[in-house]
Design an enzyme around this catalytic site. Structure first.
Site, PDB file in Angstrom:
ATOM      1  N   ARG A 127       0.808  -1.237   0.000  1.00  0.00           N
ATOM      2  CA  ARG A 127       0.000   0.000   0.000  1.00  0.00           C
ATOM      3  C   ARG A 127       0.835   1.278   0.000  1.00  0.00           C
ATOM      4  NH1 ARG A 127      -3.111  -3.015   3.783  1.00  0.00           N
ATOM      5  NH2 ARG A 127      -4.808  -4.070   2.693  1.00  0.00           N
ATOM      6  N   LYS A 149       2.042  11.311 -11.305  1.00  0.00           N
ATOM      7  CA  LYS A 149       1.156  10.408 -12.057  1.00  0.00           C
ATOM      8  C   LYS A 149       1.944   9.141 -12.375  1.00  0.00           C
ATOM      9  CE  LYS A 149      -2.186  13.376 -14.345  1.00  0.00           C
ATOM     10  NZ  LYS A 149      -2.689  13.848 -15.649  1.00  0.00           N
ATOM     11  N   GLU A 191       6.790  18.156 -25.109  1.00  0.00           N
ATOM     12  CA  GLU A 191       6.240  18.510 -23.788  1.00  0.00           C
ATOM     13  C   GLU A 191       6.775  19.871 -23.335  1.00  0.00           C
ATOM     14  OE1 GLU A 191       3.849  16.695 -22.680  1.00  0.00           O
ATOM     15  OE2 GLU A 191       4.228  14.541 -22.921  1.00  0.00           O
ATOM     16  N   LYS A 233       5.539  23.148 -14.425  1.00  0.00           N
ATOM     17  CA  LYS A 233       4.726  21.986 -14.040  1.00  0.00           C
ATOM     18  C   LYS A 233       4.495  21.968 -12.530  1.00  0.00           C
ATOM     19  CE  LYS A 233       3.689  17.167 -14.448  1.00  0.00           C
ATOM     20  NZ  LYS A 233       3.814  15.914 -15.154  1.00  0.00           N
ATOM     21  N   GLU A 243      -5.778  16.573 -10.233  1.00  0.00           N
ATOM     22  CA  GLU A 243      -6.456  16.938 -11.476  1.00  0.00           C
ATOM     23  C   GLU A 243      -7.969  17.094 -11.318  1.00  0.00           C
ATOM     24  OE1 GLU A 243      -4.561  15.344 -15.021  1.00  0.00           O
ATOM     25  OE2 GLU A 243      -6.503  15.303 -16.003  1.00  0.00           O
ATOM     26  N   ARG A 247      -5.018  21.061 -13.623  1.00  0.00           N
ATOM     27  CA  ARG A 247      -3.909  20.165 -13.988  1.00  0.00           C
ATOM     28  C   ARG A 247      -4.141  19.553 -15.373  1.00  0.00           C
ATOM     29  NH1 ARG A 247      -0.322  15.698 -10.694  1.00  0.00           N
ATOM     30  NH2 ARG A 247       0.793  15.024 -12.545  1.00  0.00           N
ATOM     31  N   ASN A 251      -2.396  18.392 -20.319  1.00  0.00           N
ATOM     32  CA  ASN A 251      -2.734  17.431 -21.378  1.00  0.00           C
ATOM     33  C   ASN A 251      -2.975  18.096 -22.726  1.00  0.00           C
ATOM     34  OD1 ASN A 251      -2.590  14.909 -20.164  1.00  0.00           O
ATOM     35  ND2 ASN A 251      -4.488  15.291 -19.059  1.00  0.00           N
ATOM     36  N   HIS A 254      -2.829  16.048 -25.851  1.00  0.00           N
ATOM     37  CA  HIS A 254      -2.758  14.640 -25.451  1.00  0.00           C
ATOM     38  C   HIS A 254      -3.995  13.840 -25.832  1.00  0.00           C
ATOM     39  CE1 HIS A 254       0.755  16.008 -23.331  1.00  0.00           C
ATOM     40  NE2 HIS A 254       0.962  14.858 -22.746  1.00  0.00           N
ATOM     41  N   HIS A 258      -3.062  10.749 -27.569  1.00  0.00           N
ATOM     42  CA  HIS A 258      -3.333   9.390 -27.058  1.00  0.00           C
ATOM     43  C   HIS A 258      -4.111   8.576 -28.090  1.00  0.00           C
ATOM     44  CE1 HIS A 258      -2.825  10.550 -22.517  1.00  0.00           C
ATOM     45  NE2 HIS A 258      -1.682  10.420 -23.148  1.00  0.00           N
ATOM     46  N   HIS A 271       5.420   8.795 -27.708  1.00  0.00           N
ATOM     47  CA  HIS A 271       4.442   9.639 -27.010  1.00  0.00           C
ATOM     48  C   HIS A 271       4.625  11.110 -27.414  1.00  0.00           C
ATOM     49  CE1 HIS A 271       1.863  11.131 -23.811  1.00  0.00           C
ATOM     50  NE2 HIS A 271       2.836  11.914 -23.412  1.00  0.00           N
TER      51      HIS A 271
HETATM   52  P1  NAD Z   1      10.579   5.875 -22.844  1.00  0.00           P
HETATM   53  O1  NAD Z   1      10.545   5.693 -21.410  1.00  0.00           O
HETATM   54  O2  NAD Z   1      10.072   4.767 -23.705  1.00  0.00           O
HETATM   55  O3  NAD Z   1      12.070   6.217 -23.277  1.00  0.00           O
HETATM   56  C1  NAD Z   1      12.357   6.443 -24.620  1.00  0.00           C
HETATM   57  C2  NAD Z   1      13.501   5.542 -25.107  1.00  0.00           C
HETATM   58  O4  NAD Z   1      14.744   6.087 -24.676  1.00  0.00           O
HETATM   59  C3  NAD Z   1      13.452   4.130 -24.597  1.00  0.00           C
HETATM   60  O5  NAD Z   1      13.893   3.261 -25.600  1.00  0.00           O
HETATM   61  C4  NAD Z   1      14.449   4.178 -23.454  1.00  0.00           C
HETATM   62  O6  NAD Z   1      14.988   2.899 -23.145  1.00  0.00           O
HETATM   63  C5  NAD Z   1      15.492   5.089 -24.017  1.00  0.00           C
HETATM   64  N1  NAD Z   1      16.307   5.794 -23.054  1.00  0.00           N
HETATM   65  C6  NAD Z   1      15.935   6.321 -21.877  1.00  0.00           C
HETATM   66  N2  NAD Z   1      16.928   7.055 -21.362  1.00  0.00           N
HETATM   67  C7  NAD Z   1      17.967   6.961 -22.212  1.00  0.00           C
HETATM   68  C8  NAD Z   1      19.262   7.507 -22.240  1.00  0.00           C
HETATM   69  N3  NAD Z   1      19.680   8.360 -21.310  1.00  0.00           N
HETATM   70  N4  NAD Z   1      20.074   7.192 -23.255  1.00  0.00           N
HETATM   71  C9  NAD Z   1      19.645   6.364 -24.251  1.00  0.00           C
HETATM   72  N5  NAD Z   1      18.414   5.849 -24.307  1.00  0.00           N
HETATM   73  C10 NAD Z   1      17.591   6.146 -23.293  1.00  0.00           C
HETATM   74  O7  NAD Z   1       9.771   7.171 -23.299  1.00  0.00           O
HETATM   75  P2  NAD Z   1       9.665   8.644 -22.693  1.00  0.00           P
HETATM   76  O8  NAD Z   1       9.471   9.519 -23.864  1.00  0.00           O
HETATM   77  O9  NAD Z   1      10.740   8.936 -21.738  1.00  0.00           O
HETATM   78  O10 NAD Z   1       8.316   8.585 -21.853  1.00  0.00           O
HETATM   79  C11 NAD Z   1       7.082   8.325 -22.469  1.00  0.00           C
HETATM   80  C12 NAD Z   1       6.148   7.724 -21.438  1.00  0.00           C
HETATM   81  O11 NAD Z   1       5.958   8.666 -20.390  1.00  0.00           O
HETATM   82  C13 NAD Z   1       4.784   7.385 -21.985  1.00  0.00           C
HETATM   83  O12 NAD Z   1       4.377   6.132 -21.506  1.00  0.00           O
HETATM   84  C14 NAD Z   1       3.885   8.480 -21.405  1.00  0.00           C
HETATM   85  O13 NAD Z   1       2.571   8.053 -21.230  1.00  0.00           O
HETATM   86  C15 NAD Z   1       4.563   8.745 -20.101  1.00  0.00           C
HETATM   87  N6  NAD Z   1       4.303  10.071 -19.553  1.00  0.00           N
HETATM   88  C16 NAD Z   1       3.929  10.155 -18.268  1.00  0.00           C
HETATM   89  C17 NAD Z   1       3.701  11.390 -17.686  1.00  0.00           C
HETATM   90  C18 NAD Z   1       3.365  11.479 -16.229  1.00  0.00           C
HETATM   91  O14 NAD Z   1       3.007  12.570 -15.772  1.00  0.00           O
HETATM   92  N7  NAD Z   1       3.507  10.422 -15.469  1.00  0.00           N
HETATM   93  C19 NAD Z   1       3.866  12.565 -18.440  1.00  0.00           C
HETATM   94  C20 NAD Z   1       4.250  12.442 -19.770  1.00  0.00           C
HETATM   95  C21 NAD Z   1       4.478  11.184 -20.321  1.00  0.00           C
HETATM   96  N1  GLY Z   2       1.550  14.917 -17.958  1.00  0.00           N
HETATM   97  C1  GLY Z   2       0.301  15.319 -17.419  1.00  0.00           C
HETATM   98  C2  GLY Z   2       0.302  15.497 -15.945  1.00  0.00           C
HETATM   99  O1  GLY Z   2       1.284  15.257 -15.279  1.00  0.00           O
HETATM  100  O2  GLY Z   2      -0.688  15.877 -15.409  1.00  0.00           O
END
Ligand code: NAD
Ligand code: GLY
Length: 371
Positions: A127, A149, A191, A233, A243, A247, A251, A254, A258, A271
């Site tokens: 938890r 998130k 972003e 942010k 949200e 917040r 998006n 998005h 999405h 993404h």
């Molecule tokens: P990702 O995590 O898939 O990373 C992109 C690629 O880069 C992957 O192949 C990874 O292995 C590689 N990589 C990572 N760091 C590296 C480095 N330093 N050197 C070489 N390669 C590296 O993608 P992302 O763009 O980082 O994140 C996208 C994800 O984040 C999506 O799932 C999206 O929904 C999520 N997201 C979440 C939030 C949130 O608020 N939680 C906000 C925006 C996006």
């Molecule tokens: N990336 C959207 C949020 O964090 O709310």
């Protein structure tokens, strides 16, 4: 313990959330700095969650900063298509196999996929256990590691399973971006541009002036863009952690994005690429509503394009498919699609009050496949 980053410049921003307030450390050479981790680790057990691409690059440096603790790791397959409940369970399995207790700490080392999954595991295991984000993509450093998130995808909808769960701290080492490929750098810039458009017009203008430097990975420009994005942010999250209202501005682009990610199959479009095209669709719809003008729309498209991002979705998605996919969105309330739209360049709103014929016109323009 040695402090490898002692001589490196570091910025510290706070995400102000009362008793859940935490720092974001931004700088170069931070990833192996034990003094940044130590104050945020409360028990003796640490699980580092990473993936098959990032672990060979950075896991040893993180482990070197964690000497004196029981450190285990779990290495997930790399890709958005693995951001699933099934793969996520590997983290829980490891925590149980190694008998981690409720004072343990989970560290997410990687991009947004790893961070979201590690955070969701930390939220659920017994938890809730301690969690640290070590983001290694630009996208993760400016967005996903901040704000709490966490979650995984479902085949029918992106990020549909998850929790709000804040980390103890975020350690964003800009040096890790040196191994990131150009496509991923561009994805992160989507972003960054978003922050300019939702409420920071000065930053949007700064981005127009510095986008070439960012694309060349100029360190000072990157550091500034990361800090300003995290600051923007943090302000939004502090005002609306879960949200209930504004917040959702984070998006922008998005809902369209999405739909692209789900429609194409997770991983086909990054993404950030989907968000880039989604921002252009939101700009088109905002212009049709008479809120921004054609010159604003073209400034937005130009910046997205100069950031190496697509300005329109793949041609294989039809207008009808867009509409169906967009109706599975966390902003949908009482079956009404709510969108983030631009009232002016640099000022966005979340609204369901729009002429749906004009939305249809945007979908017809961009959803070119025949259904
Ligand atoms: P990702 O995590 O898939 O990373 C992109 C690629 O880069 C992957 O192949 C990874 O292995 C590689 N990589 C990572 N760091 C590296 C480095 N330093 N050197 C070489 N390669 C590296 O993608 P992302 O763009 O980082 O994140 C996208 C994800 O984040 C999506 O799932 C999206 O929904 C999520 N997201 C979440 C939030 C949130 O608020 N939680 C906000 C925006 C996006
Ligand atoms: N990336 C959207 C949020 O964090 O709310």
């Amino acid at each position: 313990m040695k402090n490898q980053a002692m001589n490196n410049p570091i910025s510290i921003l706070n995400v102000n959330l009362a008793e859940r307030t935490y720092p974001i450390y931004i700088g170069t050479g931070l990833i192996g700095d034990s003094s940044l981790y130590q104050p945020h680790i409360h028990g003796q057990q640490v699980l580092v969650v990473s993936n098959a691409t990032v672990a060979p690059l950075y896991l040893e440096q993180v482990k070197s900063a964690l000497q004196g603790y029981q450190v285990d790791s779990v290495i997930l397959p790399d890709g958005e298509q693995y951001k699933s409940l099934l793969v996520w369970q590997q983290i829980i399995d490891k925590l149980l196999e190694k008998r981690f207790d409720r004072r343990c700490t989970v560290i997410g080392l990687g991009g947004g996929v790893v961070g979201d999954m590690a955070g969701f595991a930390a939220a659920c295991y017994q938890r809730g256990v301690y969690f640290i984000q070590v983001p290694t993509t630009l996208l993760a450093q400016v967005d996903s590691s901040v704000g709490g998130k966490t979650g995984v995808n479902h085949p029918l909808g992106k990020n549909m399973i998850g929790a709000f769960y804040q980390p103890q701290c975020v350690i964003a080492d800009i040096q890790t971006l040196s191994t990131l490929d150009n496509r991923q750098l561009s994805a992160g810039l989507a972003e960054v541009i978003k922050y300019g458009l939702i409420g920071d017009p000065e930053f949007f203008t700064w981005l127009e002036q510095h986008i070439d430097k960012l694309m060349e990975r100029d360190q000072a420009s990157l550091a500034y863009a990361i800090e300003r994005s995290c600051n923007d942010k943090a302000v939004v999250v502090a005002a609306d952690e879960r949200e209930a209202g504004n917040r959702a501005l984070l998006n922008l682009g998005h809902t369209f994005g999405h739909a692209i990610e789900t429609g194409m199959g997770y991983g086909a479009w990054l993404h950030g690429e989907a968000v880039g095209a989604g921002i252009c669709m939101a700009a088109d719809f905002s212009r049709r509503l008479g809120w921004i003008d054609a010159a604003d729309q073209s400034r937005i498209e130009s910046l997205i394009s100069r950031a190496g991002l697509p300005t329109s979705p793949p041609e294989s998605i039809s207008a009808d498919q867009f509409m169906n996919l967009m109706s599975v969105d966390k902003k949908v309330l009482e079956q009404k699609i709510r969108l983030v739209l631009m009232k002016q360049l640099g000022y966005s709103v979340v609204t369901d009050e729009f002429d749906s014929d004009l939305l249809q016109a945007t979908l017809n323009e961009y959803g070119r496949a025949t259904s």
